[in-house]
Scaffold this motif. Structure first.
Motif, short mmCIF file in Angstrom:
data_model
loop_
_atom_site.label_atom_id
_atom_site.label_comp_id
_atom_site.label_asym_id
_atom_site.label_seq_id
_atom_site.Cartn_x
_atom_site.Cartn_y
_atom_site.Cartn_z
N ASN A 7 11.23 -15.33 -25.39
CA ASN A 7 12.67 -15.22 -25.52
C ASN A 7 13.33 -16.07 -24.45
O ASN A 7 13.12 -15.86 -23.25
CB ASN A 7 13.08 -13.74 -25.39
CG ASN A 7 14.58 -13.56 -25.56
OD1 ASN A 7 15.36 -14.20 -24.86
ND2 ASN A 7 14.97 -12.71 -26.47
N ASN A 8 14.16 -17.04 -24.90
CA ASN A 8 14.85 -17.94 -23.96
C ASN A 8 16.30 -17.55 -23.79
O ASN A 8 17.09 -18.31 -23.27
CB ASN A 8 14.80 -19.38 -24.50
CG ASN A 8 13.39 -19.91 -24.51
OD1 ASN A 8 12.61 -19.60 -23.60
ND2 ASN A 8 13.03 -20.65 -25.54
N LEU A 9 16.66 -16.39 -24.29
CA LEU A 9 18.08 -16.02 -24.29
C LEU A 9 18.40 -15.04 -23.16
O LEU A 9 18.69 -13.87 -23.39
CB LEU A 9 18.45 -15.43 -25.66
CG LEU A 9 18.35 -16.42 -26.83
CD1 LEU A 9 18.56 -15.72 -28.17
CD2 LEU A 9 19.38 -17.54 -26.68
N LEU A 10 18.35 -15.55 -21.94
CA LEU A 10 18.70 -14.74 -20.77
C LEU A 10 20.06 -15.23 -20.29
O LEU A 10 20.22 -16.42 -20.01
CB LEU A 10 17.63 -14.94 -19.70
CG LEU A 10 17.70 -13.99 -18.50
CD1 LEU A 10 17.45 -12.55 -18.94
CD2 LEU A 10 16.67 -14.40 -17.45
N GLY A 61 18.24 -19.22 -34.01
CA GLY A 61 18.24 -18.05 -33.11
C GLY A 61 16.83 -17.50 -32.93
O GLY A 61 16.41 -17.17 -31.81
N VAL A 62 16.10 -17.45 -34.02
CA VAL A 62 14.73 -16.92 -33.96
C VAL A 62 13.87 -17.80 -33.05
O VAL A 62 13.06 -17.31 -32.26
CB VAL A 62 14.14 -16.82 -35.38
CG1 VAL A 62 12.63 -16.60 -35.35
CG2 VAL A 62 14.81 -15.67 -36.14
N LYS A 297 17.64 -28.07 -33.52
CA LYS A 297 17.67 -28.11 -32.04
C LYS A 297 19.11 -28.12 -31.55
O LYS A 297 19.45 -27.49 -30.55
CB LYS A 297 16.94 -29.36 -31.52
CG LYS A 297 15.45 -29.17 -31.44
CD LYS A 297 15.07 -28.39 -30.18
CE LYS A 297 13.62 -27.99 -30.17
NZ LYS A 297 13.35 -26.63 -29.67
N GLY A 298 19.96 -28.82 -32.30
CA GLY A 298 21.38 -28.87 -31.95
C GLY A 298 22.01 -27.49 -32.08
O GLY A 298 22.82 -27.07 -31.25
N ILE A 299 21.63 -26.76 -33.12
CA ILE A 299 22.17 -25.39 -33.29
C ILE A 299 21.68 -24.51 -32.14
O ILE A 299 22.43 -23.71 -31.59
CB ILE A 299 21.77 -24.78 -34.66
CG1 ILE A 299 22.28 -25.66 -35.80
CG2 ILE A 299 22.34 -23.37 -34.80
CD1 ILE A 299 21.88 -25.20 -37.20
N LEU A 304 22.86 -21.50 -27.08
CA LEU A 304 22.77 -21.38 -25.61
C LEU A 304 24.15 -21.52 -24.96
O LEU A 304 24.46 -20.86 -23.97
CB LEU A 304 21.78 -22.41 -25.06
CG LEU A 304 20.31 -22.14 -25.46
CD1 LEU A 304 19.42 -23.32 -25.09
CD2 LEU A 304 19.80 -20.86 -24.80
N GLU A 305 24.98 -22.40 -25.56
CA GLU A 305 26.35 -22.55 -25.04
C GLU A 305 27.12 -21.22 -25.18
O GLU A 305 27.87 -20.82 -24.30
CB GLU A 305 27.04 -23.66 -25.86
CG GLU A 305 28.38 -24.07 -25.33
CD GLU A 305 29.03 -25.13 -26.25
OE1 GLU A 305 28.32 -25.94 -26.88
OE2 GLU A 305 30.28 -25.11 -26.33
N THR A 306 26.90 -20.54 -26.31
CA THR A 306 27.57 -19.24 -26.54
C THR A 306 27.07 -18.22 -25.53
O THR A 306 27.84 -17.44 -24.96
CB THR A 306 27.30 -18.75 -27.98
OG1 THR A 306 27.52 -19.82 -28.88
CG2 THR A 306 28.18 -17.57 -28.33
N LEU A 307 25.76 -18.23 -25.32
CA LEU A 307 25.15 -17.28 -24.37
C LEU A 307 25.78 -17.45 -22.98
O LEU A 307 26.05 -16.48 -22.28
CB LEU A 307 23.64 -17.56 -24.30
CG LEU A 307 22.82 -16.60 -23.47
CD1 LEU A 307 22.64 -15.27 -24.21
CD2 LEU A 307 21.45 -17.19 -23.14
N ALA A 308 26.02 -18.72 -22.62
CA ALA A 308 26.58 -19.00 -21.29
C ALA A 308 28.00 -18.45 -21.16
O ALA A 308 28.51 -18.28 -20.06
CB ALA A 308 26.57 -20.51 -21.04
N LYS A 309 28.64 -18.17 -22.30
CA LYS A 309 30.01 -17.64 -22.26
C LYS A 309 30.04 -16.12 -22.15
O LYS A 309 31.11 -15.52 -22.11
CB LYS A 309 30.78 -18.06 -23.52
CG LYS A 309 31.14 -19.53 -23.57
CD LYS A 309 31.95 -19.81 -24.84
CE LYS A 309 32.23 -21.28 -25.00
NZ LYS A 309 33.21 -21.81 -24.06
#
Ligand code: SAM
Length: 333
Positions: A7-10, A61-62, A297-299, A304-309
């Motif tokens: 999981n890369n979504l930290l 996302g997956v 990859k672009g999605i 990741l941009e959304t996660l940063a928000k």
């Protein structure tokens, strides 16, 4: 997590995100007074994400670590093709949970198909057990259909069925005990949810607001509540077994007690924007890049941009006069 990939979504506050909520459509066959605007500003059909476009966002996302998806809206069962969409999601190897939040009015007609397609869980929204009040609140005389939907989902093996009640002072606070009693007779999980100022005047919303602490106190006068062990794994609700009952009650205090520190979600709106939080107007456009030919990859980069928000806590409050401009039906509740 049953995942072959990491999981890369930290996010910046060390919260691990693995859950995507998708607003399948902004259309709904009900007009709940606290949720959908009376004169709806419907998104034009060609401005709604197609199911294929939604699928691409889930795939990306997956790849980053999403394992759970919830389909909401609007009314997800108003979206044509949803059964096949669920099947396709279920074929993604890392997806372990596909759930839906529905108003229940069409569940009886689809319960079997939903089960066979691989839907794991269903939440049904029901704010009153009185037919006349249901009609007043939703604009449709469909209480019997919702009840039939709940029973039918139960017969087709959805368990536990969660029933969401938004508690509104002066409207349904006299039904709190009756609603809780359902969890004595049936193996349902009744979720009492605080009214949030979304798409409405915050002062008007505040007048109807009842904190879940008061809801809980009312129920404790009726029955003994026993905390559910290990509840941390199940999102924001404070969960309790009801003594001698088959089900549970849960309290979601979105306004009175922030549970943002355990947030594990991102959202995809029907109009094709990723959102870091239900209670914020921040968003990242994905529909345009997708229609301009972006790669998966672009999605991923947009996710990741959304996660940063993601902020530490939501900023919504009755007293500061802050409300959310977007409507619940378009973001997906
Ligand atoms: N049509 C589906 C349904 O009725 O459940 C899914 C969409 S609905 C927007 C999702 C959930 O959001 C429902 O449980 C609804 O009660 C809740 N909701 C909508 N507006 C709300 C508000 N202002 N405050 C709290 N919950 C709200």
């Amino acid at each position: 997590m049953n995942s072959s990939i990491s999981n890369n979504l930290l996010d910046s506050f060390q919260r691990r995100v693995n859950y995507l909520r998708i607003s399948m459509t902004d259309r709904c066959n009900l007009r709940c007074r606290y949720c959908a605007p009376l004169i709806p500003k419907q998104i034009k059909k060609n401005e709604l994400l197609t199911l294929e476009e939604m699928y691409r966002v889930v795939e990306a996302g997956v790849a980053l670590g999403i394992t759970k998806v919830r389909l909401t809206g609007g009314e997800p069962l108003c979206r044509r093709g949803i059964i096949d969409f669920i099947k396709r999601l279920g074929d993604l190897p890392d997806i372990t949970d596909i759930s839906m939040t529905s108003n229940g009015t069409m569940v009886a007609d689809h319960a079997r198909q939903l089960k066979e397609a691989g839907l794991t869980r269903i939440n049904i929204s029901l704010d009153t057990l009185e037919r006349k009040k249901f009609k007043w609140l939703t604009g449709a005389d469909l209480f019997p259909e919702v009840w039939k939907g709940i029973m039918s989902a139960s017969e087709w093996g959805f368990a536990p069925i969660k029933i969401n009640m938004v508690v509104m002072k002066g409207f349904n606070d006299d039904e709190i005990e009756n609603m809780a009693s359902l969890a004595i007779r049936f193996p349902f999980h009744i979720r009492f949810i605080e009214y949030m100022p979304i798409g409405t005047d915050p002062l008007a919303a505040h007048a109807s607001f009842l904190p879940v602490s008061e809801v809980e106190a009312k129920i404790r006068q009726l029955v003994e509540l026993i905390p559910v062990a290990g509840k941390a794994a199940d999102g924001p609700a404070l969960r309790y077994h009801i003594a001698h009952g088959k089900g549970e009650v849960g309290f979601i205090g979105s306004m009175s007690s922030h549970f943002c520190s355990s947030c594990n979600r991102l959202r995809l709106t029907a109009a094709g924007h990723l959102r870091p939080c239900l209670l914020s107007d921040d968003q990242v456009n994905v529909i345009e890049p997708i229609r301009e030919g972006i790669t998966n990859k672009g999605i991923e980069a947009l996710i990741l941009e959304t996660l940063a928000k993601k902020r530490k806590e939501h900023q919504l409050s009755f007293t500061s006069g802050r409300s959310l401009q977007s409507s619940m039906v378009s973001i997906g509740g």
